[in-house]
Write an enzyme that holds these catalytic residues in place. Structure first.
Site, PDB file in Angstrom:
ATOM      1  N   SER A  50       0.831  -1.199   0.000  1.00 65.12           N
ATOM      2  CA  SER A  50       0.000   0.000   0.000  1.00 65.12           C
ATOM      3  C   SER A  50       0.869   1.254   0.000  1.00 65.12           C
ATOM      4  O   SER A  50       2.083   1.187   0.188  1.00 65.12           O
ATOM      5  CB  SER A  50      -0.882   0.014   1.247  1.00 65.12           C
ATOM      6  N   LYS A  51       0.202   2.369  -0.213  1.00 65.32           N
ATOM      7  CA  LYS A  51       0.903   3.653  -0.206  1.00 65.32           C
ATOM      8  C   LYS A  51       1.622   3.844   1.126  1.00 65.32           C
ATOM      9  O   LYS A  51       2.732   4.365   1.178  1.00 65.32           O
ATOM     10  CB  LYS A  51      -0.115   4.769  -0.434  1.00 65.32           C
ATOM     11  N   ARG A  52       0.991   3.395   2.192  1.00 65.76           N
ATOM     12  CA  ARG A  52       1.589   3.545   3.524  1.00 65.76           C
ATOM     13  C   ARG A  52       2.943   2.814   3.625  1.00 65.76           C
ATOM     14  O   ARG A  52       3.865   3.296   4.255  1.00 65.76           O
ATOM     15  CB  ARG A  52       0.627   3.043   4.605  1.00 65.76           C
TER      16      ARG A  52
ATOM     17  N   GLY B  68       5.010   2.374   1.211  1.00 69.02           N
ATOM     18  CA  GLY B  68       5.961   3.207   0.487  1.00 69.02           C
ATOM     19  C   GLY B  68       6.440   4.355   1.369  1.00 69.02           C
ATOM     20  O   GLY B  68       7.640   4.629   1.456  1.00 69.02           O
ATOM     21  N   ASP B  69       5.500   5.009   2.054  1.00 69.29           N
ATOM     22  CA  ASP B  69       5.859   6.136   2.928  1.00 69.29           C
ATOM     23  C   ASP B  69       6.758   5.652   4.068  1.00 69.29           C
ATOM     24  O   ASP B  69       7.741   6.284   4.426  1.00 69.29           O
ATOM     25  CB  ASP B  69       4.598   6.778   3.528  1.00 69.29           C
TER      26      ASP B  69
END
Ligand code: GLU
Length: 504
Positions: free
Chosen positions: A262-264, A266-267
């Site tokens: 998920s994007k999370r 990646g962050d």
């Protein structure tokens, strides 16, 4: 054989996650492999989730990845429009057909009534209550109400949805090209809404109708749609249509743990999950993209292709044409594919190395921001620097000593290697270098080695200081090649400056 036609059918609800790009890529590879068409259809029936700019983002991202759309949004075609919101009028007739043949029904329940049913069922011990074969008879719909009442309600303009009437105890079998047979009993499925009170179809109906009307032969999509597939299979059957073949792709998993990437993640772990940069139109929050992070599109797509597929050989570097040639759904795995960011960088490095110095010089030149640099000089610098770089910007940042003399000297090297003898050793080395006519890397190296032998000095006593004086750094590409490129005069001047500046 019928012409292969596949589609990528994103909903414009935000930027395209790299999982979405992989779905588009596999569809594209499959289509091209079989001489077929790759369609782009925008599934925007859910107006509440529409995000401005998302469609443009998708088109731009696909074009960056060199995934060419043959037909559909951005390309046109005979079976359009290809945006579902523009096809609104086409769907109702199929919902009506399903009602008339007894496969669907009107439902008038309000949000409160639906909520009440859920509560009631929960109290009775049903963990996840559904509108289904058990509950539908207690709800307000055309199966439970009299025909007159249904007519009256519709005439009075009461809002309603159309639901599919899920048959009781039937086995739905799907021969998935990746998972083989998937069998689901209809008792486990609910009466999904296929047409909403706002006059729009839901995803399920629109998707099936469009795949049929657009003559789609293979539905290749993410695993998250597998639970919807039995309903889709039934819709084809109820509408009397031939079915496309299905292939549900494995998930892309986070690098650590088992969940979906998920994007999370990646962050949290510091890598982009989107192909290109995205600015949220509401919050203005920026999500990073591979393009802006300095990745080559072909390295990115090569990496993506390997997330769930492999060619069955140890080869890993494939151009788009080679991917098309090698791709087959047989070699797509069922199990989730773990994303590996280091591997992604590795791919970029390989693509960078495969380019000639000249090709690289065109790509690196913009980093100079207008500074005039001789093209063949830059090409030679790139050729020399490419083995050590992952990104174009590495070449530029790490080659600054080729464009200006060092302003400072690596402290660690000064501390460890520079001593009282160094100035005189470098002075003598200078004299020797000055005597070389043809200032080639080979000649410099040969003289340097002869110098060491004569003075009975080790490499370690001279080379690091030579490099330090010329580049200011403790590490870098071959100092002989570097010196040759810089030219005799510049090298001698730099050695002199270093002798003057470095004092211990
Ligand atoms: N609109 C769906 C999505 O956003 C399409 C799923 C499918 O390919 O059927 O992914």
């Amino acid at each position: 054989m019928e012409k292969v036609r596949v589609r990528f059918a994103p909903s414009p609800t935000g930027p395209l996650h790299m999982g979405g790009v992989r779905t588009a890529l596999y569809n594209y590879l499959f289509a091209k492999k079989h001489g077929g068409d790759f369609l782009l259809r925008v599934e925007d029936t859910d107006q509440t989730r529409y995000v401005p700019g998302a469609e443009g983002y998708i088109l731009d991202a696909l074009s960056w990845c060199k995934i060419k759309v043959d037909e559909g949004v951005g390309a046109g075609g005979k079976l359009g429009p290809y945006r579902q919101s523009e096809r609104k009028e086409m769907y109702r007739q199929y919902a009506d057909k399903l009602i008339n043949s007894g496969y669907a029904y009107y439902a008038f329940d309000t949000t409160e009534e639906l909520e009440e049913m859920r509560k009631r069922m929960k109290n009775a011990g049903v963990p996840s209550p559904q509108y289904n074969q058990v509950t539908r008879s207690s709800m307000k719909n055309s199966l439970s109400l009299s025909e007159d009442e249904v007519k009256a309600r519709i005439k009075a303009g009461e809002p309603y949805v159309i639901r599919i009437k899920m048959p009781r105890n039937e086995e739905v079998k799907i021969n998935d090209l990746i998972r083989s047979w998937v069998v689901v009993n209809t008792n486990n499925l609910d009466d999904k809404v296929i047409f909403k009170s706002d006059g729009m179809p839901t995803y399920h109906l629109a998707n099936v109708v469009d795949d049929h009307l657009m003559k789609i032969t293979h539905v290749i999509r993410g695993e998250e749609w597998l639970p919807s597939a039995p309903l889709h299979v039934l819709l084809y059957k109820f509408l009397g249509w031939d079915m496309p073949q299905f292939a549900h792709l494995p998930l892309i998993l986070k690098p650590d743990g088992n969940g979906k990437l998920s994007k999370r993640d990646g962050d949290r772990l510091g890598f982009p999950v989107f192909p290109t940069k995205w600015t949220n139109p509401e919050t203005k929050e920026i999500s990073s993209g591979y393009r802006e992070a300095g990745y080559f599109a072909d390295a990115f797509t090569n990496m993506l292709a390997f997330l769930g597929w492999n060619p069955g050989t140890p080869d890993e570097l494939f151009s788009m044409d080679e991917l098309i040639e090698a791709f087959s759904l047989d070699r797509v795995g069922k199990a989730g594919a773990k994303f590996d960011f280091d591997k992604t960088k590795w791919f970029n490095q390989q693509y960078l190395r495969a380019k000639t110095g000249e090709e690289l010089s065109d790509l690196v030149a913009p980093f100079a921001e207008g500074k005039e640099i001789d093209k063949s000089y830059l090409s030679a610098v790139c050729e020399l620097m490419k083995e050590r770089a992952t990104f174009l910007k590495d070449i530029w940042e790490e080659s600054q000593f080729f464009f200006s003399a060092p302003q400072s000297y690596d402290e660690k090297t000064v501390r460890k290697k520079w001593n009282d003898q160094t100035p005189s050793i470098l002075q003598e080395l200078s004299l020797l270098l000055d005597g070389i006519e043809d200032f080639s890397a080979e000649k410099i190296e040969a003289s340097f080695k002869a110098f060491l032998a004569e003075k009975e000095l080790g490499f370690g006593a001279v080379l690091p200081n030579f490099r330090l004086a010329v580049t200011g750094l403790g590490m870098g590409p071959s100092i002989f090649q570097t010196s040759s490129l810089l030219g005799k005069e510049e090298v001698l001047a730099r050695i002199q400056t270093a002798i003057d500046k470095i004092q211990k």
